[in-house]
Scaffold this motif. Structure first.
Motif, PDB file in Angstrom:
ATOM      1  N   SER A 293       0.879  -1.108   0.004  1.00 53.89           N
ATOM      2  CA  SER A 293      -0.058  -0.044   0.047  1.00 53.89           C
ATOM      3  C   SER A 293       1.009   1.176   0.111  1.00 53.89           C
ATOM      4  O   SER A 293       2.125   1.272   0.323  1.00 53.89           O
TER       5      SER A 293
ATOM      6  N   THR B 108       0.546   3.664   2.245  1.00 50.91           N
ATOM      7  CA  THR B 108       0.831   3.967   3.605  1.00 50.91           C
ATOM      8  C   THR B 108       2.166   3.126   3.735  1.00 50.91           C
ATOM      9  O   THR B 108       3.174   3.853   4.472  1.00 50.91           O
ATOM     10  N   THR B 109       2.381   1.995   3.423  1.00 48.20           N
ATOM     11  CA  THR B 109       3.441   1.247   3.765  1.00 48.20           C
ATOM     12  C   THR B 109       4.682   1.860   3.024  1.00 48.20           C
ATOM     13  O   THR B 109       5.823   1.971   3.581  1.00 48.20           O
TER      14      THR B 109
ATOM     15  N   ALA C 104       5.054   4.957   2.183  1.00 46.51           N
ATOM     16  CA  ALA C 104       5.321   6.162   2.752  1.00 46.51           C
ATOM     17  C   ALA C 104       6.015   6.057   4.162  1.00 46.51           C
ATOM     18  O   ALA C 104       6.989   6.610   4.519  1.00 46.51           O
ATOM     19  N   ALA C 105       5.627   5.024   5.001  1.00 46.57           N
ATOM     20  CA  ALA C 105       6.140   4.699   6.398  1.00 46.57           C
ATOM     21  C   ALA C 105       7.688   4.309   6.129  1.00 46.57           C
ATOM     22  O   ALA C 105       8.523   4.892   6.943  1.00 46.57           O
TER      23      ALA C 105
END
Length: 264
Positions: free
Chosen positions: A72, A74-75, A77-78
């Motif tokens: 994802s 989100t993953t 970006a983290a």
């Protein structure tokens, strides 16, 4: 001033492609967590290009070099943020420039860096263990799959054999029923023949008795006729003797002289 478009050199593209192949072999696919692969991929791109990029660029690179990995945003970006925190601090730690007189914030950052490095090492170790376990499990699954296929093949052959034996059994039962019917018919015919033989035997016994009676009667009659013939023979013999006596008497009388009586 606008940002220049993203592009890779041939050498960078070749390094990333080769590194992705190594990551694919080292980090197995885990649908529950893409973080280990994304972390390794970001480090690979940084090692090949010397830069960190936005999550969108990493998405484009994943689509180009590892399209089956779908983490994802989100993953991405983290992990991009984590790589940004670690990148400025890795070199000083590796070259021994971290000293005890550093500020508390620097010590805290170093501890976080060490924690992240240890976490990366643990995740990589766990990934290798998982890969080994999956390899063993896959080997066992292949073995069990082979055994299952072999058992299914044997079961199929046994089902075919059972079907053949069932057909042969049905044919044997049909033949047995036919033979049983023929045997019953032969038994009935034999019983009829036995009754006929018994009747014929009784008839033969009656005829034999009748014949014996007739023979006895004939013998008795023959005996009577023999006795009568004997009697008749005696009578004939007596009659012959009487005839001879009469003949002789007549002959003697004829030979006697004739005598004249008185007065002639």
């Amino acid at each position: 001033m606008p940002r220049p478009p993203f592009s890779l050199t041939d050498q960078q593209a070749s390094d990333i492609a080769r590194g992705v192949a190594e990551l694919e072999a080292r980090i197995p696919r885990d649908p529950r967590s893409h973080r280990p692969f994304v972390r390794g991929f970001i480090n690979l791109v940084r090692a090949s290009t010397g830069n960190l990029y936005s999550p969108t660029i990493y998405r484009r690179l994943l689509d180009a070099y590892a399209s089956d990995r779908r983490p994802s945003m989100t993953t991405l970006a983290a992990e991009r943020e984590r790589a940004g925190r670690i990148a400025p601090q890795v070199a000083p730690m590796l070259h021994g420039h971290c000293v005890s007189s550093a500020a508390p914030s620097s010590v805290t950052s170093d501890l976080e860096l060490v924690r992240d490095i240890v976490a990366d090492a643990l995740e990589e170790k766990i990934a290798r263990v998982v890969q080994t376990v999956e390899y063993v499990q896959n080997a066992q699954l292949d073995f069990y799959q082979h055994q299952l296929e072999q058992i299914e093949h044997e079961a199929k052959a046994l089902r075919a054999k059972v079907a053949t034996l069932g057909a042969e059994l049905a044919a044997a039962r049909q033949s047995a029923d036919q033979y049983r019917t023929e045997a019953q018919n032969a038994r009935d015919a034999a019983e009829r023949n036995v009754r006929s033989i018994e009747q014929l035997s009784r008839s033969t016994d009656d005829m034999r008795k009748f014949a014996l009676i007739g023979i006895d009667d004939a013998r008795s009659e023959v005996r009577q006729w023999k006795e009568r013939c004997t009697q008749l023979e005696l009578l004939r013999h007596k009659d012959a003797q009487a005839m001879d006596a009469l003949r002789n008497a007549s002959f003697d009388q004829a030979r006697m002289p004739v005598t004249k009586g008185p007065g002639r």
